[in-house]
Write a protein that holds these residues in place. Structure first.
Motif, PDB file in Angstrom:
ATOM      1  N   VAL A   1     -16.409 128.887  24.051  1.00 14.16           N
ATOM      2  CA  VAL A   1     -17.510 128.747  23.092  1.00 14.16           C
ATOM      3  C   VAL A   1     -18.645 128.004  23.779  1.00 14.16           C
ATOM      4  O   VAL A   1     -18.495 126.840  24.169  1.00 14.16           O
ATOM      5  CB  VAL A   1     -17.050 127.984  21.830  1.00 14.16           C
ATOM      6  CG1 VAL A   1     -18.201 127.856  20.837  1.00 14.16           C
ATOM      7  CG2 VAL A   1     -15.872 128.700  21.189  1.00 14.16           C
ATOM      8  N   LEU A   2     -19.783 128.676  23.962  1.00 10.32           N
ATOM      9  CA  LEU A   2     -20.902 128.087  24.687  1.00 10.32           C
ATOM     10  C   LEU A   2     -21.825 127.280  23.807  1.00 10.32           C
ATOM     11  O   LEU A   2     -22.624 126.488  24.320  1.00 10.32           O
ATOM     12  CB  LEU A   2     -21.690 129.197  25.408  1.00 10.32           C
ATOM     13  CG  LEU A   2     -20.883 129.996  26.431  1.00 10.32           C
ATOM     14  CD1 LEU A   2     -21.769 131.030  27.106  1.00 10.32           C
ATOM     15  CD2 LEU A   2     -20.250 129.074  27.470  1.00 10.32           C
ATOM     16  N   PHE A   3     -21.751 127.490  22.492  1.00 10.68           N
ATOM     17  CA  PHE A   3     -22.478 126.607  21.596  1.00 10.68           C
ATOM     18  C   PHE A   3     -21.845 125.227  21.642  1.00 10.68           C
ATOM     19  O   PHE A   3     -20.629 125.099  21.810  1.00 10.68           O
ATOM     20  CB  PHE A   3     -22.427 127.111  20.147  1.00 10.68           C
ATOM     21  CG  PHE A   3     -23.594 127.971  19.766  1.00 10.68           C
ATOM     22  CD1 PHE A   3     -24.895 127.550  19.990  1.00 10.68           C
ATOM     23  CD2 PHE A   3     -23.389 129.193  19.162  1.00 10.68           C
ATOM     24  CE1 PHE A   3     -25.968 128.337  19.629  1.00 10.68           C
ATOM     25  CE2 PHE A   3     -24.456 129.999  18.791  1.00 10.68           C
ATOM     26  CZ  PHE A   3     -25.746 129.567  19.026  1.00 10.68           C
ATOM     27  N   ARG A   4     -22.630 124.199  21.445  1.00  7.23           N
ATOM     28  CA  ARG A   4     -22.114 122.842  21.461  1.00  7.23           C
ATOM     29  C   ARG A   4     -21.251 122.593  20.232  1.00  7.23           C
ATOM     30  O   ARG A   4     -21.606 122.915  19.119  1.00  7.23           O
ATOM     31  CB  ARG A   4     -23.276 121.841  21.482  1.00  7.23           C
ATOM     32  CG  ARG A   4     -22.830 120.401  21.574  1.00  7.23           C
ATOM     33  CD  ARG A   4     -24.044 119.483  21.460  1.00  7.23           C
ATOM     34  NE  ARG A   4     -23.620 118.099  21.496  1.00  7.23           N
ATOM     35  CZ  ARG A   4     -23.123 117.468  20.450  1.00  7.23           C
ATOM     36  NH1 ARG A   4     -22.971 118.089  19.306  1.00  7.23           N
ATOM     37  NH2 ARG A   4     -22.762 116.193  20.538  1.00  7.23           N
ATOM     38  N   MET A   5     -20.081 121.988  20.450  1.00  5.91           N
ATOM     39  CA  MET A   5     -19.180 121.661  19.349  1.00  5.91           C
ATOM     40  C   MET A   5     -19.374 120.209  18.945  1.00  5.91           C
ATOM     41  O   MET A   5     -19.934 119.401  19.673  1.00  5.91           O
ATOM     42  CB  MET A   5     -17.716 121.881  19.769  1.00  5.91           C
ATOM     43  CG  MET A   5     -17.448 123.266  20.309  1.00  5.91           C
ATOM     44  SD  MET A   5     -17.823 124.565  19.129  1.00  5.91           S
ATOM     45  CE  MET A   5     -16.543 124.210  17.924  1.00  5.91           C
ATOM     46  N   ASP A   6     -18.862 119.850  17.758  1.00  6.39           N
ATOM     47  CA  ASP A   6     -18.914 118.465  17.305  1.00  6.39           C
ATOM     48  C   ASP A   6     -18.150 117.561  18.257  1.00  6.39           C
ATOM     49  O   ASP A   6     -17.164 117.972  18.854  1.00  6.39           O
ATOM     50  CB  ASP A   6     -18.297 118.342  15.895  1.00  6.39           C
ATOM     51  CG  ASP A   6     -19.201 118.961  14.852  1.00  6.39           C
ATOM     52  OD1 ASP A   6     -18.690 119.253  13.769  1.00  6.39           O
ATOM     53  OD2 ASP A   6     -20.395 119.151  15.114  1.00  6.39           O
ATOM     54  N   HIS A   7     -18.564 116.307  18.364  1.00  5.98           N
ATOM     55  CA  HIS A   7     -17.832 115.342  19.181  1.00  5.98           C
ATOM     56  C   HIS A   7     -16.430 115.157  18.643  1.00  5.98           C
ATOM     57  O   HIS A   7     -16.216 115.090  17.441  1.00  5.98           O
ATOM     58  CB  HIS A   7     -18.549 113.980  19.171  1.00  5.98           C
ATOM     59  CG  HIS A   7     -19.870 114.004  19.880  1.00  5.98           C
ATOM     60  ND1 HIS A   7     -20.024 114.490  21.150  1.00  5.98           N
ATOM     61  CD2 HIS A   7     -21.098 113.606  19.472  1.00  5.98           C
ATOM     62  CE1 HIS A   7     -21.305 114.365  21.508  1.00  5.98           C
ATOM     63  NE2 HIS A   7     -21.966 113.845  20.513  1.00  5.98           N
ATOM     64  N   GLN A   8     -15.472 115.036  19.564  1.00  2.00           N
ATOM     65  CA  GLN A   8     -14.098 114.834  19.150  1.00  2.00           C
ATOM     66  C   GLN A   8     -13.546 113.503  19.659  1.00  2.00           C
ATOM     67  O   GLN A   8     -12.360 113.248  19.605  1.00  2.00           O
ATOM     68  CB  GLN A   8     -13.218 115.980  19.672  1.00  2.00           C
ATOM     69  CG  GLN A   8     -13.663 117.337  19.140  1.00  2.00           C
ATOM     70  CD  GLN A   8     -12.753 118.452  19.577  1.00  2.00           C
ATOM     71  OE1 GLN A   8     -11.527 118.353  19.507  1.00  2.00           O
ATOM     72  NE2 GLN A   8     -13.321 119.533  20.053  1.00  2.00           N
TER      73      GLN A   8
ATOM     74  N   ALA B   1     -24.887 113.874  11.570  1.00  2.00           N
ATOM     75  CA  ALA B   1     -26.257 114.384  11.468  1.00  2.00           C
ATOM     76  C   ALA B   1     -26.837 114.658  12.856  1.00  2.00           C
ATOM     77  O   ALA B   1     -27.528 115.659  13.063  1.00  2.00           O
ATOM     78  CB  ALA B   1     -27.128 113.385  10.712  1.00  2.00           C
ATOM     79  N   VAL B   2     -26.525 113.761  13.806  1.00  2.00           N
ATOM     80  CA  VAL B   2     -26.999 113.968  15.175  1.00  2.00           C
ATOM     81  C   VAL B   2     -26.378 115.236  15.767  1.00  2.00           C
ATOM     82  O   VAL B   2     -27.056 116.055  16.389  1.00  2.00           O
ATOM     83  CB  VAL B   2     -26.670 112.746  16.056  1.00  2.00           C
ATOM     84  CG1 VAL B   2     -26.943 113.057  17.529  1.00  2.00           C
ATOM     85  CG2 VAL B   2     -27.487 111.539  15.615  1.00  2.00           C
TER      86      VAL B   2
ATOM     87  N   ILE C   1     -28.354 118.628  16.970  1.00  3.53           N
ATOM     88  CA  ILE C   1     -28.226 119.209  18.306  1.00  3.53           C
ATOM     89  C   ILE C   1     -27.819 120.675  18.202  1.00  3.53           C
ATOM     90  O   ILE C   1     -28.294 121.528  18.964  1.00  3.53           O
ATOM     91  CB  ILE C   1     -27.222 118.404  19.160  1.00  3.53           C
ATOM     92  CG1 ILE C   1     -27.770 116.996  19.407  1.00  3.53           C
ATOM     93  CG2 ILE C   1     -26.942 119.103  20.482  1.00  3.53           C
ATOM     94  CD1 ILE C   1     -26.798 116.074  20.107  1.00  3.53           C
ATOM     95  N   ASN C   2     -26.938 120.991  17.238  1.00  2.10           N
ATOM     96  CA  ASN C   2     -26.556 122.392  17.020  1.00  2.10           C
ATOM     97  C   ASN C   2     -27.769 123.238  16.650  1.00  2.10           C
ATOM     98  O   ASN C   2     -27.945 124.355  17.149  1.00  2.10           O
ATOM     99  CB  ASN C   2     -25.505 122.485  15.915  1.00  2.10           C
ATOM    100  CG  ASN C   2     -24.115 122.095  16.387  1.00  2.10           C
ATOM    101  OD1 ASN C   2     -23.814 122.144  17.577  1.00  2.10           O
ATOM    102  ND2 ASN C   2     -23.269 121.693  15.468  1.00  2.10           N
ATOM    103  N   LEU C   3     -28.615 122.713  15.758  1.00  2.00           N
ATOM    104  CA  LEU C   3     -29.810 123.449  15.350  1.00  2.00           C
ATOM    105  C   LEU C   3     -30.775 123.608  16.523  1.00  2.00           C
ATOM    106  O   LEU C   3     -31.394 124.666  16.690  1.00  2.00           O
ATOM    107  CB  LEU C   3     -30.494 122.730  14.182  1.00  2.00           C
ATOM    108  CG  LEU C   3     -29.739 122.746  12.853  1.00  2.00           C
ATOM    109  CD1 LEU C   3     -30.451 121.875  11.819  1.00  2.00           C
ATOM    110  CD2 LEU C   3     -29.581 124.167  12.320  1.00  2.00           C
ATOM    111  N   ALA C   4     -30.897 122.550  17.328  1.00  2.00           N
ATOM    112  CA  ALA C   4     -31.757 122.642  18.516  1.00  2.00           C
ATOM    113  C   ALA C   4     -31.203 123.681  19.489  1.00  2.00           C
ATOM    114  O   ALA C   4     -31.968 124.423  20.128  1.00  2.00           O
ATOM    115  CB  ALA C   4     -31.854 121.278  19.194  1.00  2.00           C
ATOM    116  N   SER C   5     -29.874 123.750  19.590  1.00  2.00           N
ATOM    117  CA  SER C   5     -29.247 124.748  20.458  1.00  2.00           C
ATOM    118  C   SER C   5     -29.556 126.155  19.969  1.00  2.00           C
ATOM    119  O   SER C   5     -29.814 127.063  20.765  1.00  2.00           O
ATOM    120  CB  SER C   5     -27.734 124.530  20.512  1.00  2.00           C
ATOM    121  OG  SER C   5     -27.422 123.265  21.040  1.00  2.00           O
TER     122      SER C   5
END
Length: 322
Positions: free
Chosen positions: A156-163, A174-175, A179-183
């Protein structure tokens, strides 16, 4: 140099406008999904979808991703996917099946309205895309399972939530979502740039030439074929808009309009959407070749069936009679 800057400025403006329109839909979806997660309601909402998703080899929660894409947009579905993927990792085969479901059946209220404005029946266009998506997903899952292919974890090349945080705060969430929206904005920008490059290099024109014989083979007339190819390569909004204009002017018969829109519904935006869904791990065997071959075969069959139906059935269920 000024010409290059003008092109870049136009590209950035187009990407910004397109992103803002989608974010109006996507941000409320993000918030609703977060609320459902906090209330631990995701599992309950996904439960009715479990049998359906099970038939295509997906976790029940992925049904929420598809449902969101169906009523909203592909990007809204991807946002829900990003929210759930960390807890429900997929194989490449599963990601491909999910991608195909989204690619064939998404934004149905909006895109089927385009078909309706051209004279095709709204309910049939919705039904054929839903049934087509599920059928193709089932076929691909059966094939991948039987041959034991694409069973590795999806990339998955989209950024995932921090784990790295056991209990992330609302601020960190929210951050992450920002970042997902910016991606997604970056993806839209790159895709628009790529489409312009492919058009300038005449690669889109080459695809158009290669696809036209297929359309003739399945029974779509020459007047509709050129428009259909535009929809297949560039997207339903482009092809649908053109076919609406041609239908209103009486340049294309209602049968060809119906066949063209049905094919574009099952398979459109072969370049842009294929690249987009590859970002969640979708494999080209399904998201490009599987989708194209399935759509051509399905519409070839539909053409043969429709030609044998009585006119009153055609006018009542398939298109608006004249």
């Amino acid at each position: 140099m000024p010409a290059v800057l003008a092109h870049l400025k136009s590209l950035f403006k187009d990407a910004t406008l397109a992103s803002l329109e989608m974010f109006k839909v996507m941000i409320p979806v993000i918030i609703v999904v977060k609320i459902l997660q906090e209330l631990e309601l995701i599992a309950y909402l996904a439960w009715p979808l479990k049998p359906l998703m099970g038939l295509v080899g997906l976790p029940a929660e992925m049904g929420l991703v598809w449902a969101t894409a169906i009523v909203n947009t592909t990007y809204a579905g991807l946002i829900v996917f990003l929210s759930l993927a960390a807890d429900h990792p997929l194989t490449t085969a599963q990601a491909t099946v999910l991608a195909v479901l989204i690619l064939v059946a998404h934004a149905l209220p909006m895109e089927s309205a385009i078909a309706r404005r051209s004279g095709a029946r709204f309910l049939f266009q919705c039904a054929v895309r839903l049934v087509g998506a599920f059928t193709l997903g089932w076929l691909l899952n059966t094939l991948y399972t039987a041959t034991d292919t694409l069973q590795e974890p999806a990339t998955v090349l989209f950024r995932m939530d921090h784990q790295d945080t056991a209990d992330p705060t609302l601020a960190s969430w929210a951050v992450d979502q920002s970042i997902n929206l910016a991606s997604i904005f970056a993806v839209i920008l790159v895709l628009l740039l790529l489409m312009r490059l492919l058009t300038a290099l005449r690669i889109v024109e080459l695809m158009n030439r290669l696809l036209r014989p297929l359309l003739k083979l399945i029974g779509i007339g020459p007047k509709a074929s050129a428009i259909t190819v535009i929809g297949l390569t560039m997207g339903l909004s482009y092809g649908g808009g053109l076919i609406i204009n041609e239908a209103r002017q009486g340049n294309v018969g209602k049968e060809d309009v119906f066949y063209s829109l049905t094919l574009m519904g099952l398979c459109h935006s072969l370049i842009e959407d294929t690249l987009l869904l590859a970002l969640i791990g979708g494999h080209i065997s399904g998201i490009f070749w599987g989708r194209l071959i399935f759509a051509v075969v399905a519409v070839a069959g539909i053409v043969q069936i429709v030609r044998r139906l009585p006119p009153h059935v055609q006018n009542t269920y398939l298109w608006v009679g004249k």
